[in-house]
Design a protein around this motif. Structure first.
Motif, PDB file in Angstrom:
ATOM      1  N   PHE A 140       7.513 -25.553  46.273  1.00  0.00           N
ATOM      2  CA  PHE A 140       7.423 -27.012  46.218  1.00  0.00           C
ATOM      3  C   PHE A 140       7.466 -27.639  47.606  1.00  0.00           C
ATOM      4  CE2 PHE A 140       9.642 -31.197  45.713  1.00  0.00           C
ATOM      5  CZ  PHE A 140       8.538 -31.874  45.228  1.00  0.00           C
ATOM      6  N   ASP A 141       8.311 -27.124  48.495  1.00  0.00           N
ATOM      7  CA  ASP A 141       8.364 -27.700  49.844  1.00  0.00           C
ATOM      8  C   ASP A 141       7.055 -27.469  50.594  1.00  0.00           C
ATOM      9  OD1 ASP A 141       9.155 -24.996  49.691  1.00  0.00           O
ATOM     10  OD2 ASP A 141      10.085 -25.068  51.665  1.00  0.00           O
ATOM     11  N   GLU A 142       6.415 -26.319  50.385  1.00  0.00           N
ATOM     12  CA  GLU A 142       5.120 -26.064  51.027  1.00  0.00           C
ATOM     13  C   GLU A 142       4.035 -26.969  50.447  1.00  0.00           C
ATOM     14  OE1 GLU A 142       5.930 -21.336  52.052  1.00  0.00           O
ATOM     15  OE2 GLU A 142       5.027 -21.908  50.137  1.00  0.00           O
ATOM     16  N   PHE A 143       4.114 -27.227  49.149  1.00  0.00           N
ATOM     17  CA  PHE A 143       3.212 -28.196  48.520  1.00  0.00           C
ATOM     18  C   PHE A 143       3.392 -29.572  49.155  1.00  0.00           C
ATOM     19  CE2 PHE A 143       2.871 -31.462  45.142  1.00  0.00           C
ATOM     20  CZ  PHE A 143       1.532 -31.313  44.783  1.00  0.00           C
ATOM     21  N   HIS A 170      14.050 -41.925  44.175  1.00  0.00           N
ATOM     22  CA  HIS A 170      14.403 -40.749  43.372  1.00  0.00           C
ATOM     23  C   HIS A 170      13.389 -40.545  42.245  1.00  0.00           C
ATOM     24  CE1 HIS A 170      16.910 -37.865  41.178  1.00  0.00           C
ATOM     25  NE2 HIS A 170      16.825 -38.646  40.107  1.00  0.00           N
ATOM     26  N   SER A 171      13.056 -41.615  41.534  1.00  0.00           N
ATOM     27  CA  SER A 171      12.062 -41.526  40.457  1.00  0.00           C
ATOM     28  C   SER A 171      10.696 -41.133  40.996  1.00  0.00           C
ATOM     29  CB  SER A 171      11.969 -42.867  39.715  1.00  0.00           C
ATOM     30  OG  SER A 171      13.193 -43.198  39.108  1.00  0.00           O
ATOM     31  N   LYS A 172      10.323 -41.670  42.152  1.00  0.00           N
ATOM     32  CA  LYS A 172       9.030 -41.341  42.756  1.00  0.00           C
ATOM     33  C   LYS A 172       8.965 -39.857  43.123  1.00  0.00           C
ATOM     34  CE  LYS A 172       5.060 -41.895  44.876  1.00  0.00           C
ATOM     35  NZ  LYS A 172       3.808 -42.092  44.102  1.00  0.00           N
ATOM     36  N   PHE A 173      10.038 -39.339  43.674  1.00  0.00           N
ATOM     37  CA  PHE A 173      10.051 -37.937  44.082  1.00  0.00           C
ATOM     38  C   PHE A 173       9.971 -37.011  42.861  1.00  0.00           C
ATOM     39  CE2 PHE A 173      12.735 -39.510  47.870  1.00  0.00           C
ATOM     40  CZ  PHE A 173      11.595 -39.977  48.493  1.00  0.00           C
ATOM     41  N   ILE A 403      20.964 -27.554  38.288  1.00  0.00           N
ATOM     42  CA  ILE A 403      19.668 -28.019  38.781  1.00  0.00           C
ATOM     43  C   ILE A 403      19.089 -28.937  37.707  1.00  0.00           C
ATOM     44  CG2 ILE A 403      17.400 -27.343  39.632  1.00  0.00           C
ATOM     45  CD1 ILE A 403      19.608 -26.197  41.331  1.00  0.00           C
ATOM     46  N   SER A 404      18.782 -30.189  38.073  1.00  0.00           N
ATOM     47  CA  SER A 404      18.316 -31.127  37.060  1.00  0.00           C
ATOM     48  C   SER A 404      17.584 -32.288  37.717  1.00  0.00           C
ATOM     49  CB  SER A 404      19.502 -31.657  36.250  1.00  0.00           C
ATOM     50  OG  SER A 404      20.274 -32.536  37.034  1.00  0.00           O
ATOM     51  N   SER A 405      17.257 -33.300  36.903  1.00  0.00           N
ATOM     52  CA  SER A 405      16.611 -34.510  37.417  1.00  0.00           C
ATOM     53  C   SER A 405      17.624 -35.529  37.908  1.00  0.00           C
ATOM     54  CB  SER A 405      15.738 -35.136  36.327  1.00  0.00           C
ATOM     55  OG  SER A 405      16.513 -35.460  35.185  1.00  0.00           O
ATOM     56  N   ASN A 406      18.901 -35.173  37.886  1.00  0.00           N
ATOM     57  CA  ASN A 406      19.944 -36.087  38.348  1.00  0.00           C
ATOM     58  C   ASN A 406      19.997 -36.138  39.869  1.00  0.00           C
ATOM     59  OD1 ASN A 406      20.617 -36.438  35.663  1.00  0.00           O
ATOM     60  ND2 ASN A 406      22.289 -34.945  35.722  1.00  0.00           N
ATOM     61  N   GLN A 407      20.625 -37.176  40.388  1.00  0.00           N
ATOM     62  CA  GLN A 407      20.846 -37.292  41.818  1.00  0.00           C
ATOM     63  C   GLN A 407      21.825 -36.216  42.292  1.00  0.00           C
ATOM     64  OE1 GLN A 407      19.742 -39.414  44.297  1.00  0.00           O
ATOM     65  NE2 GLN A 407      19.354 -41.452  43.457  1.00  0.00           N
ATOM     66  N   TYR A 422      13.881 -31.629  43.500  1.00  0.00           N
ATOM     67  CA  TYR A 422      13.162 -31.693  44.777  1.00  0.00           C
ATOM     68  C   TYR A 422      14.000 -31.202  45.958  1.00  0.00           C
ATOM     69  CZ  TYR A 422      15.498 -36.311  44.668  1.00  0.00           C
ATOM     70  OH  TYR A 422      16.409 -37.327  44.560  1.00  0.00           O
ATOM     71  N   PHE A 423      15.314 -30.992  45.768  1.00  0.00           N
ATOM     72  CA  PHE A 423      16.159 -30.447  46.831  1.00  0.00           C
ATOM     73  C   PHE A 423      16.292 -28.921  46.753  1.00  0.00           C
ATOM     74  CE2 PHE A 423      19.091 -34.239  48.126  1.00  0.00           C
ATOM     75  CZ  PHE A 423      18.082 -34.709  48.961  1.00  0.00           C
ATOM     76  N   VAL A 424      15.781 -28.317  45.695  1.00  0.00           N
ATOM     77  CA  VAL A 424      15.954 -26.878  45.483  1.00  0.00           C
ATOM     78  C   VAL A 424      15.493 -26.041  46.679  1.00  0.00           C
ATOM     79  CG1 VAL A 424      15.118 -24.905  44.127  1.00  0.00           C
ATOM     80  CG2 VAL A 424      16.038 -26.917  42.973  1.00  0.00           C
ATOM     81  N   PRO A 425      14.287 -26.295  47.251  1.00  0.00           N
ATOM     82  CA  PRO A 425      13.867 -25.455  48.384  1.00  0.00           C
ATOM     83  C   PRO A 425      14.833 -25.498  49.564  1.00  0.00           C
ATOM     84  CG  PRO A 425      12.008 -26.723  47.530  1.00  0.00           C
ATOM     85  CD  PRO A 425      13.237 -27.270  46.879  1.00  0.00           C
ATOM     86  N   PHE A 426      15.375 -26.670  49.855  1.00  0.00           N
ATOM     87  CA  PHE A 426      16.297 -26.790  50.989  1.00  0.00           C
ATOM     88  C   PHE A 426      17.611 -26.069  50.703  1.00  0.00           C
ATOM     89  CE2 PHE A 426      13.801 -30.810  50.737  1.00  0.00           C
ATOM     90  CZ  PHE A 426      12.916 -30.510  51.758  1.00  0.00           C
ATOM     91  N   PHE A 427      18.073 -26.174  49.467  1.00  0.00           N
ATOM     92  CA  PHE A 427      19.288 -25.462  49.084  1.00  0.00           C
ATOM     93  C   PHE A 427      19.098 -23.952  49.193  1.00  0.00           C
ATOM     94  CE2 PHE A 427      21.386 -23.215  45.542  1.00  0.00           C
ATOM     95  CZ  PHE A 427      22.698 -23.305  45.974  1.00  0.00           C
ATOM     96  N   LEU A 428      17.954 -23.449  48.712  1.00  0.00           N
ATOM     97  CA  LEU A 428      17.709 -22.007  48.766  1.00  0.00           C
ATOM     98  C   LEU A 428      17.520 -21.526  50.199  1.00  0.00           C
ATOM     99  CD1 LEU A 428      15.402 -21.438  45.658  1.00  0.00           C
ATOM    100  CD2 LEU A 428      17.863 -21.054  45.884  1.00  0.00           C
ATOM    101  N   ASP A 429      16.960 -22.370  51.045  1.00  0.00           N
ATOM    102  CA  ASP A 429      16.863 -22.002  52.465  1.00  0.00           C
ATOM    103  C   ASP A 429      18.253 -21.856  53.072  1.00  0.00           C
ATOM    104  OD1 ASP A 429      14.126 -21.974  52.318  1.00  0.00           O
ATOM    105  OD2 ASP A 429      13.850 -23.971  53.192  1.00  0.00           O
ATOM    106  N   ASP A 430      19.183 -22.713  52.664  1.00  0.00           N
ATOM    107  CA  ASP A 430      20.566 -22.564  53.108  1.00  0.00           C
ATOM    108  C   ASP A 430      21.137 -21.217  52.653  1.00  0.00           C
ATOM    109  OD1 ASP A 430      20.903 -24.822  54.560  1.00  0.00           O
ATOM    110  OD2 ASP A 430      22.137 -25.884  53.103  1.00  0.00           O
ATOM    111  N   LEU A 431      20.899 -20.886  51.379  1.00  0.00           N
ATOM    112  CA  LEU A 431      21.405 -19.618  50.854  1.00  0.00           C
ATOM    113  C   LEU A 431      20.860 -18.438  51.645  1.00  0.00           C
ATOM    114  CD1 LEU A 431      21.460 -19.774  46.954  1.00  0.00           C
ATOM    115  CD2 LEU A 431      23.362 -19.926  48.539  1.00  0.00           C
TER     116      LEU A 431
END
Length: 440
Positions: A140-143, A170-173, A403-407, A422-431
């Motif tokens: 998703f981040d590469e997209f 948030h809704s737009k993202f 992991i959800s649509s919540n803030q 939409y934050f998942v890629p950044f979180f996994l990069d941290d991991l």
């Protein structure tokens, strides 16, 4: 050596973004899929010095330290793979890149095809002699980097510096994220969408489906290239086409008998192994009750299967663009988000595991961070982590992730970290860097 499923962009990355940039006018690309003379010569004369002389005389190209040699679709010329050992030992000065889609499978197929003796001239893969790089469909981040680079930079900054995101943004993202779920990460589909969505949104979505359909059918057609028997070919196709349906049932474990009546595990495990090795299917293994690290699969064949690209998964589900992009939490089943998470994890070489407790208790993914077990719950909208208490009855209490649509948010009392899709890629990069970023 650059690996990856077909049509994930290996050739483009190597030639356009690397060779033309760093070796302008000083590289040679040989495509083994349409250069029959080269393939025939290498097959008959598999000595390195002879092959290098052939290249010099036939392509007017001098392989040396200043000239890059790029051999594409190398699965059609397996002696080149074997010869990489000699490149490493004798002509290490020559910069060499080879790429292929089904190289290891073609090797294995050649050794195990019925009627073929395997005790002579066994193929030895040059382990330890080459650097291997795997290419996956765009995450998703590469997209975002290609589609909305300003939004990518904004999201990365917000995640890194714990900045709150306005509800409207948030809704737009989330809307953009849903576009990714529909399109997926195959470069041809992404490229067409980006070039056409602003001019005619309906036209862009319609033709993206046609592109994905063609790739999907090509994958099915390719299965006779790397299976060793007609039965295995048929089963591979049945398994591949059945993944959405199997995930969409109450018990998401892959049940062999639903794909083929009276099928036995030993009949289905090899075709599944081929699909996983071809990088077009992702496999997750079940863990139960108390988890020990490092995480390892058990031997009872309990597993879940995911498609390796979100666009393929959505296409297989049959949901059209209008229904898919409805701005409603209930318009999509939760398994779309689960398949998304599987793709993001695998693209970072994280092996997939899930946890099943008693009754309906489960976590879709389990991560091992330096011996500490992190359960991950993937939900489309607001929900409670009903399985958490049972999980912690068996495993040491530590961080749980939703992991959800919540803030973004953190519950200090229950130690639950909520991460929007939409934050998942950044979180996994941290991991990947051994970090868990928790803002309280």
């Amino acid at each position: 050596m650059v690996w990856g499923a077909r049509q994930v962009g290996k050739t483009f990355l190597i030639e356009v973004l690397f060779a033309k940039e760093y070796y302008p006018n000083s590289y040679l690309k040989i495509d083994c899929s349409n250069d029959e003379d080269f393939v025939n010569y290498v097959t008959e004369h598999n000595q390195l010095d002879k092959v290098l002389l052939y290249i010099e005389l036939n392509y007017n190209f001098k392989p040396d330290k200043n000239h890059l040699l790029f051999i594409d679709e190398v699965q059609e010329c397996l002696p080149i793979v074997k010869m990489m050992k000699h490149f490493n030992e004798i002509r290490r000065d020559i910069p060499l890149i080879v790429s292929g889609s089904l190289v290891r499978l073609k090797i294995f197929r050649s050794a195990h095809k019925r009627g073929v003796r395997t005790d002579k001239k066994k193929f030895l893969f040059p382990v330890g002699k080459i650097n291997e790089l795997y290419i996956y469909p765009l995450t998703f981040d590469e997209f975002l980097i290609n589609y909305k680079p300003n939004i990518y930079e904004y999201l990365k900054d917000c995640y890194t510096n714990n900045k709150s995101i306005d509800a409207g943004f948030h809704s737009k993202f989330l809307e953009i994220f849903k576009e990714y779920l529909f399109i997926g990460g195959m470069p041809e589909a992404v490229d067409f969408f980006i070039k056409n969505v602003e001019k005619d949104r309906a036209f862009a979505f319609k033709n993206v489906v046609l592109i994905i359909k063609e790739i999907y059918n090509n994958y099915l057609a390719d299965m006779d290239l790397y299976q060793v028997s007609p039965e295995a070919i048929i089963r591979s196709r049945l398994i591949y086409k059945d993944i959405y349906k199997q995930l969409n049932k109450e018990n998401k474990n892959f049940k062999f008998s639903l794909t083929e009546k009276n099928a036995r595990g030993r009949d289905m495990l090899n075709p599944i192994g081929w699909l996983v090795e071809a990088k077009i299917v992702n496999q997750s293994f079940e863990l139960k009750e108390k988890i020990t690290t490092p995480l390892t699969e058990n031997n009872d064949s309990l597993m879940r299967l995911y498609l390796a690209d979100m666009g393929m998964f959505t296409y297989q589900s049959g949901l059209n663009a209008r229904m898919f992009t409805l701005n409603s939490e209930n318009s999509l089943s939760g398994i779309y988000y689960e398949n998304y998470m599987a793709c993001e994890l695998v693209a970072r070489d994280i092996k997939l595991f899930y946890w099943r407790g008693k009754r309906d208790s489960e976590f879709e993914f389990i991560l091992d961070l330096d011996g500490r077990v992190i359960p991950i719950d993937v939900k489309k909208g607001k929900s409670r982590l009903n399985s958490l208490d049972e999980f912690r009855n068996h495993n040491k209490k530590w961080l749980a992730i939703k992991i959800s649509s919540n803030q973004y948010g953190y519950n200090n009392e229950k130690e639950i970290l909520t991460i929007p899709f939409y934050f998942v890629p950044f979180f996994l990069d941290d991991l990947e860097n051994g970090l868990v970023r928790i803002y309280k």
